[in-house]
Motif scaffolding. Structure first.
Motif, PDB file in Angstrom:
ATOM      1  N   TYR A  30       0.834  -1.200   0.000  1.00  0.00           N
ATOM      2  CA  TYR A  30       0.000   0.000   0.000  1.00  0.00           C
ATOM      3  C   TYR A  30       0.867   1.248   0.000  1.00  0.00           C
ATOM      4  O   TYR A  30       1.988   1.235   0.504  1.00  0.00           O
ATOM      5  N   CYS A  31       0.326   2.321  -0.533  1.00  0.00           N
ATOM      6  CA  CYS A  31       1.007   3.622  -0.541  1.00  0.00           C
ATOM      7  C   CYS A  31       1.043   4.150   0.885  1.00  0.00           C
ATOM      8  O   CYS A  31       0.016   4.167   1.570  1.00  0.00           O
ATOM      9  N   TYR A  32       2.232   4.580   1.336  1.00  0.00           N
ATOM     10  CA  TYR A  32       2.336   5.098   2.707  1.00  0.00           C
ATOM     11  C   TYR A  32       1.572   6.409   2.866  1.00  0.00           C
ATOM     12  O   TYR A  32       1.173   6.790   3.952  1.00  0.00           O
ATOM     13  N   ASN A  33       1.367   7.126   1.754  1.00  0.00           N
ATOM     14  CA  ASN A  33       0.753   8.446   1.812  1.00  0.00           C
ATOM     15  C   ASN A  33      -0.778   8.383   1.819  1.00  0.00           C
ATOM     16  O   ASN A  33      -1.423   9.006   2.652  1.00  0.00           O
ATOM     17  N   CYS A  34      -1.377   7.625   0.892  1.00  0.00           N
ATOM     18  CA  CYS A  34      -2.840   7.627   0.779  1.00  0.00           C
ATOM     19  C   CYS A  34      -3.460   6.277   1.128  1.00  0.00           C
ATOM     20  O   CYS A  34      -4.674   6.190   1.271  1.00  0.00           O
ATOM     21  N   GLY A  35      -2.644   5.226   1.259  1.00  0.00           N
ATOM     22  CA  GLY A  35      -3.176   3.928   1.662  1.00  0.00           C
ATOM     23  C   GLY A  35      -3.771   3.123   0.517  1.00  0.00           C
ATOM     24  O   GLY A  35      -4.329   2.057   0.732  1.00  0.00           O
ATOM     25  N   MET A  44       6.055   5.043  -8.149  1.00  0.00           N
ATOM     26  CA  MET A  44       5.226   6.176  -7.780  1.00  0.00           C
ATOM     27  C   MET A  44       3.801   5.688  -7.588  1.00  0.00           C
ATOM     28  O   MET A  44       3.331   4.815  -8.309  1.00  0.00           O
ATOM     29  N   CYS A  45       3.132   6.267  -6.581  1.00  0.00           N
ATOM     30  CA  CYS A  45       1.735   5.917  -6.349  1.00  0.00           C
ATOM     31  C   CYS A  45       0.879   6.560  -7.430  1.00  0.00           C
ATOM     32  O   CYS A  45       0.963   7.759  -7.662  1.00  0.00           O
ATOM     33  N   THR A  46       0.045   5.756  -8.089  1.00  0.00           N
ATOM     34  CA  THR A  46      -0.765   6.299  -9.182  1.00  0.00           C
ATOM     35  C   THR A  46      -1.988   7.046  -8.663  1.00  0.00           C
ATOM     36  O   THR A  46      -2.650   7.754  -9.414  1.00  0.00           O
ATOM     37  N   SER A  47      -2.313   6.910  -7.363  1.00  0.00           N
ATOM     38  CA  SER A  47      -3.477   7.614  -6.819  1.00  0.00           C
ATOM     39  C   SER A  47      -3.126   9.016  -6.348  1.00  0.00           C
ATOM     40  O   SER A  47      -3.850   9.965  -6.601  1.00  0.00           O
ATOM     41  N   CYS A  48      -1.983   9.154  -5.633  1.00  0.00           N
ATOM     42  CA  CYS A  48      -1.662  10.472  -5.075  1.00  0.00           C
ATOM     43  C   CYS A  48      -0.362  11.044  -5.644  1.00  0.00           C
ATOM     44  O   CYS A  48      -0.044  12.204  -5.406  1.00  0.00           O
ATOM     45  N   GLY A  49       0.421  10.249  -6.372  1.00  0.00           N
ATOM     46  CA  GLY A  49       1.601  10.787  -7.045  1.00  0.00           C
ATOM     47  C   GLY A  49       2.871  10.845  -6.233  1.00  0.00           C
ATOM     48  O   GLY A  49       3.876  11.351  -6.703  1.00  0.00           O
ATOM     49  N   VAL A  50       2.869  10.338  -4.975  1.00  0.00           N
ATOM     50  CA  VAL A  50       4.106  10.392  -4.190  1.00  0.00           C
ATOM     51  C   VAL A  50       5.070   9.304  -4.669  1.00  0.00           C
ATOM     52  O   VAL A  50       4.651   8.269  -5.191  1.00  0.00           O
ATOM     53  N   SER A  51       6.363   9.569  -4.480  1.00  0.00           N
ATOM     54  CA  SER A  51       7.379   8.586  -4.805  1.00  0.00           C
ATOM     55  C   SER A  51       7.355   7.513  -3.724  1.00  0.00           C
ATOM     56  O   SER A  51       7.384   7.805  -2.540  1.00  0.00           O
TER      57      SER A  51
HETATM   58 ZN   LIG Z   1      -0.725   7.309  -2.725  1.00  0.00          ZN
END
Ligand SMILES: [Zn+2]
Ligand SMILES: [Zn+2]
Length: 139
Positions: A30-35, A44-51
């Protein structure tokens, strides 16, 4: 932030998720930023764009402090390279330094010792940054 293993919301400072007990950034489910769920190969997370590459702090736990091989190189040419994982390079440098030192009646250490110190320091620094080091990589 979110746990990279189970997406549970956890403290930004948490190194290990209290819910699933997995060290952060070891797995990337899971993305650490948006889950949002991500794949291991994604950078890169395709939902929120963070590396979502492995963070630097994770890489640093793998290598030792660069001063350690640098100090070892001061005492014995090549030792710093050996502890850096460049075993063959370390042995060759050791042998070469002895041969050149013999020819120059020891004067060459004024040149070779600083060089191997700088080399082992910079290689150790790269390792801490999580970079792959080739067997014959210099500086
Ligand atoms: Zn994300
Ligand atoms: Zn978790």
């Amino acid at each position: 932030m979110h746990c990279t293993n189970c997406s549970e919301t956890i403290s930004d400072l948490a190194e290990i998720c209290p819910k699933c007990g997995v060290r952060q950034n070891k797995v990337k489910n899971y993305c650490y930023n948006c889950g949002e769920s991500v794949k291991e190969i994604q950078e890169m997370c395709t939902s929120c764009g963070v590396s979502i590459k492995k963070s630097k702090s994770v890489g640093s736990s793998e290598g030792m402090h660069p001063a350690i091989p640098a100090v070892l190189s001061f005492f014995l040419t090549g030792l710093g390279q050996i502890v850096n994982g460049q075993v063959i390079k370390g042995i060759v440098l050791f042998v070469v330094a002895i041969i050149i030192g013999f020819i120059t009646v020891g004067l060459s250490v004024l040149v070779t010792t600083p060089l191997v110190i700088i080399d082992s320091y910079l290689i150790a620094k790269k390792r801490r940054e999580g970079k792959q080091i080739e067997e014959w990589e210099f500086f």
